[in-house]
Design a protein around this motif. Structure first.
Motif, PDB file in Angstrom:
ATOM      1  N   HIS A 160       0.840  -1.201   0.000  1.00  0.00           N
ATOM      2  CA  HIS A 160       0.000   0.000   0.000  1.00  0.00           C
ATOM      3  C   HIS A 160       0.878   1.255   0.000  1.00  0.00           C
ATOM      4  CE1 HIS A 160      -2.933   3.024   1.292  1.00  0.00           C
ATOM      5  NE2 HIS A 160      -3.880   2.166   0.903  1.00  0.00           N
ATOM      6  N   GLU A 161       0.465   2.243  -0.757  1.00  0.00           N
ATOM      7  CA  GLU A 161       1.250   3.473  -0.929  1.00  0.00           C
ATOM      8  C   GLU A 161       1.576   4.154   0.398  1.00  0.00           C
ATOM      9  OE1 GLU A 161       1.064   7.913  -0.912  1.00  0.00           O
ATOM     10  OE2 GLU A 161      -0.653   6.572  -0.575  1.00  0.00           O
ATOM     11  N   LYS A 162       0.619   4.229   1.295  1.00  0.00           N
ATOM     12  CA  LYS A 162       0.858   4.931   2.566  1.00  0.00           C
ATOM     13  C   LYS A 162       1.769   4.114   3.477  1.00  0.00           C
ATOM     14  CE  LYS A 162      -2.214   7.758   3.922  1.00  0.00           C
ATOM     15  NZ  LYS A 162      -3.429   8.440   4.434  1.00  0.00           N
ATOM     16  N   VAL A 163       1.651   2.803   3.430  1.00  0.00           N
ATOM     17  CA  VAL A 163       2.543   1.950   4.214  1.00  0.00           C
ATOM     18  C   VAL A 163       3.976   2.090   3.698  1.00  0.00           C
ATOM     19  CG1 VAL A 163       3.110  -0.430   4.853  1.00  0.00           C
ATOM     20  CG2 VAL A 163       0.718   0.320   4.813  1.00  0.00           C
ATOM     21  N   GLN A 164       4.134   2.117   2.395  1.00  0.00           N
ATOM     22  CA  GLN A 164       5.455   2.290   1.807  1.00  0.00           C
ATOM     23  C   GLN A 164       6.074   3.620   2.222  1.00  0.00           C
ATOM     24  OE1 GLN A 164       7.537   0.269  -0.206  1.00  0.00           O
ATOM     25  NE2 GLN A 164       6.131  -1.268   0.621  1.00  0.00           N
ATOM     26  N   LEU A 187      -1.068   2.828  15.291  1.00  0.00           N
ATOM     27  CA  LEU A 187      -2.130   1.885  14.956  1.00  0.00           C
ATOM     28  C   LEU A 187      -2.439   2.013  13.464  1.00  0.00           C
ATOM     29  CD1 LEU A 187      -4.476  -0.088  15.649  1.00  0.00           C
ATOM     30  CD2 LEU A 187      -5.858   1.948  16.187  1.00  0.00           C
ATOM     31  N   ILE A 188      -2.476   0.872  12.776  1.00  0.00           N
ATOM     32  CA  ILE A 188      -2.791   0.866  11.345  1.00  0.00           C
ATOM     33  C   ILE A 188      -4.263   0.496  11.167  1.00  0.00           C
ATOM     34  CG2 ILE A 188      -2.220  -0.076   9.084  1.00  0.00           C
ATOM     35  CD1 ILE A 188       0.467  -0.966  10.227  1.00  0.00           C
ATOM     36  N   GLN A 189      -5.020   1.389  10.558  1.00  0.00           N
ATOM     37  CA  GLN A 189      -6.432   1.127  10.315  1.00  0.00           C
ATOM     38  C   GLN A 189      -6.729   1.177   8.819  1.00  0.00           C
ATOM     39  OE1 GLN A 189      -8.672   3.960  12.715  1.00  0.00           O
ATOM     40  NE2 GLN A 189      -8.842   2.464  14.365  1.00  0.00           N
ATOM     41  N   LYS A 190      -7.589   0.271   8.389  1.00  0.00           N
ATOM     42  CA  LYS A 190      -8.012   0.232   6.987  1.00  0.00           C
ATOM     43  C   LYS A 190      -9.535   0.177   6.941  1.00  0.00           C
ATOM     44  CE  LYS A 190      -7.496  -2.402   2.674  1.00  0.00           C
ATOM     45  NZ  LYS A 190      -6.895  -3.613   2.041  1.00  0.00           N
ATOM     46  N   ASP A 191     -10.136   1.130   6.213  1.00  0.00           N
ATOM     47  CA  ASP A 191     -11.598   1.148   6.158  1.00  0.00           C
ATOM     48  C   ASP A 191     -12.119   0.309   4.981  1.00  0.00           C
ATOM     49  OD1 ASP A 191     -11.326   2.636   3.814  1.00  0.00           O
ATOM     50  OD2 ASP A 191     -11.675   4.562   4.799  1.00  0.00           O
ATOM     51  N   ALA A 192     -13.428   0.294   4.825  1.00  0.00           N
ATOM     52  CA  ALA A 192     -14.062  -0.550   3.804  1.00  0.00           C
ATOM     53  C   ALA A 192     -13.682  -0.138   2.388  1.00  0.00           C
ATOM     54  CB  ALA A 192     -15.582  -0.494   3.977  1.00  0.00           C
ATOM     55  N   LEU A 193     -13.276   1.116   2.228  1.00  0.00           N
ATOM     56  CA  LEU A 193     -12.907   1.617   0.898  1.00  0.00           C
ATOM     57  C   LEU A 193     -11.425   1.403   0.601  1.00  0.00           C
ATOM     58  CD1 LEU A 193     -14.930   4.977   0.858  1.00  0.00           C
ATOM     59  CD2 LEU A 193     -15.552   2.785  -0.186  1.00  0.00           C
ATOM     60  N   GLY A 194     -10.716   0.812   1.562  1.00  0.00           N
ATOM     61  CA  GLY A 194      -9.303   0.541   1.352  1.00  0.00           C
ATOM     62  C   GLY A 194      -8.372   1.654   1.778  1.00  0.00           C
ATOM     63  N   HIS A 195      -8.939   2.705   2.385  1.00  0.00           N
ATOM     64  CA  HIS A 195      -8.101   3.813   2.853  1.00  0.00           C
ATOM     65  C   HIS A 195      -7.356   3.394   4.117  1.00  0.00           C
ATOM     66  CE1 HIS A 195     -11.281   6.503   0.762  1.00  0.00           C
ATOM     67  NE2 HIS A 195     -10.294   6.208  -0.067  1.00  0.00           N
ATOM     68  N   VAL A 196      -6.057   3.662   4.160  1.00  0.00           N
ATOM     69  CA  VAL A 196      -5.230   3.292   5.305  1.00  0.00           C
ATOM     70  C   VAL A 196      -4.891   4.539   6.116  1.00  0.00           C
ATOM     71  CG1 VAL A 196      -2.989   2.370   6.023  1.00  0.00           C
ATOM     72  CG2 VAL A 196      -4.274   1.265   4.181  1.00  0.00           C
ATOM     73  N   THR A 197      -5.026   4.412   7.425  1.00  0.00           N
ATOM     74  CA  THR A 197      -4.726   5.519   8.332  1.00  0.00           C
ATOM     75  C   THR A 197      -3.758   5.059   9.410  1.00  0.00           C
ATOM     76  OG1 THR A 197      -6.960   6.397   8.005  1.00  0.00           O
ATOM     77  CG2 THR A 197      -5.711   7.256   9.879  1.00  0.00           C
TER      78      THR A 197
END
Length: 332
Positions: A250-254, A297-307
């Motif tokens: 995932h782009e944000k994880v990278q 904390l890594i969160q991923k919503d139903a739309l695939g957005h990572v926070t």
């Protein structure tokens, strides 16, 4: 470095540049200039965690920022003050802006001095708050402030503050090299194969040093005090990068992996994933502690957005850390 240290440095630089002409006003504006680069923290209130971390000590800590904004502030102050030389005020702001990131480059986080190039300078030889650097500097600054602007003592005190603080930075580089050597010898003595080693001082001092060791499956964390009499012990922390699964790409994880310079582990608690930035160590020295200074904390919503959500420190963490540090500094 912390705000007080940057204020002191900025004031001393302002005095060195313009103190003879404008007196304590040079310190005043130097102190202001010394804090301006850190206004990048505002990003944390208007953007997401990952973007704010990328911005921190970026553009505002660069040579480009110093060159572009020093004339602007120089012109502005020349319109306010009786001393009308745009050139003089520009030089004051330029050097106060530039010395700020030059000092920050000695910390663990480092600076993007050569922005827009993706190169972060981080010598990691001084903690972001170090009383031995700041307090003597502050004392000499106060002594300078109390002198007449044309007094020889004024220039002497300010020069002593700048010289002693700079000399301490030089000493800390030597201490880092000595500690780094001890960690390497310990790894050799214990027949540990490793890929990379990263050393940095523990909070508030340059006597106790921490090391992160990169091995194939885990990171080893260890500490060394110059008062130690026993061998260095390393604690193993599994990388657990596989726990990220598809999030690994995932782009944000990278982007977070890039920010951490690859020094990270993934932990799992109650089904949630946490990203642990190892560069800043632990909140305590308990065996196998999982209380990392920077844990997200890594969160991923139903739309695939990572926070990424930075985890708050618990009440009492600071006091416990100081107690652990004081005991550990004295030797193992």
């Amino acid at each position: 470095m912390d705000s007080l240290t940057q204020i002191v440095l900025g004031a001393a630089v302002g005095e060195a540049v313009l103190g003879r002409k404008v007196g304590n006003k040079a310190m005043f504006y130097g102190a202001i200039a010394g804090t301006i680069p850190d206004l990048d923290v505002i990003a944390s209130y208007v953007t997401d965690t990952v973007s704010a971390l990328e911005i921190h000590r970026g553009f505002t800590h660069s040579i480009v920022f110093s060159i572009v904004f020093a004339p602007i502030f120089g012109w502005l102050i020349s319109k306010i003050e009786t001393h009308k030389s745009i050139k003089d005020w520009t030089w004051l702001f330029f050097w106060a802006f530039l010395t700020h990131p030059l000092l920050d480059a000695h910390t663990t986080w480092g600076t993007q001095l050569f922005w827009p190039f993706d190169l972060r300078l981080a010598y990691k030889n001084i903690f972001v708050i170090d009383p031995l650097y700041t307090l003597p500097f502050l004392v000499f600054l106060i002594l300078t402030m109390l002198q007449n602007r044309t007094s020889k003592k004024r220039r002497l005190f300010n020069t002593l503050g700048l010289t002693i603080s700079s000399f301490y930075l030089l000493i800390s580089l030597g201490l880092k090299w000595a500690a780094h050597t001890q960690f390497k010898h310990a790894l050799e003595d214990q027949n540990i194969d490793y890929l990379a080693i990263d050393t940095r001082p523990s909070p508030l001092n340059t006597i106790l040093w921490n090391a992160n060791i990169d091995t194939k499956e885990a990171y080893l964390l260890g500490n060394y005090s110059f008062f130690d009499s026993k061998p260095i012990r390393f604690t193993s922390y599994p990388k657990n990068h596989h726990l990220l699964g598809e999030l690994q790409t995932h782009e944000k994880v990278q982007r977070m992996i890039t920010i951490s310079e690859g020094w990270y582990t993934i932990s799992q608690k109650n089904g949630d994933l946490y990203f642990n930035d190892l560069r800043f160590g632990l909140l305590n020295l308990k065996p196998n502690s999982q209380d990392f200074v920077f844990q997200f904390l890594i969160q991923k919503d139903a739309l695939g957005h990572v926070t990424f959500i930075e985890q708050p420190r618990k009440p009492g963490d600071a006091k416990a850390m100081l107690n652990d540090l004081w005991e550990r500094i004295q030797g193992n």
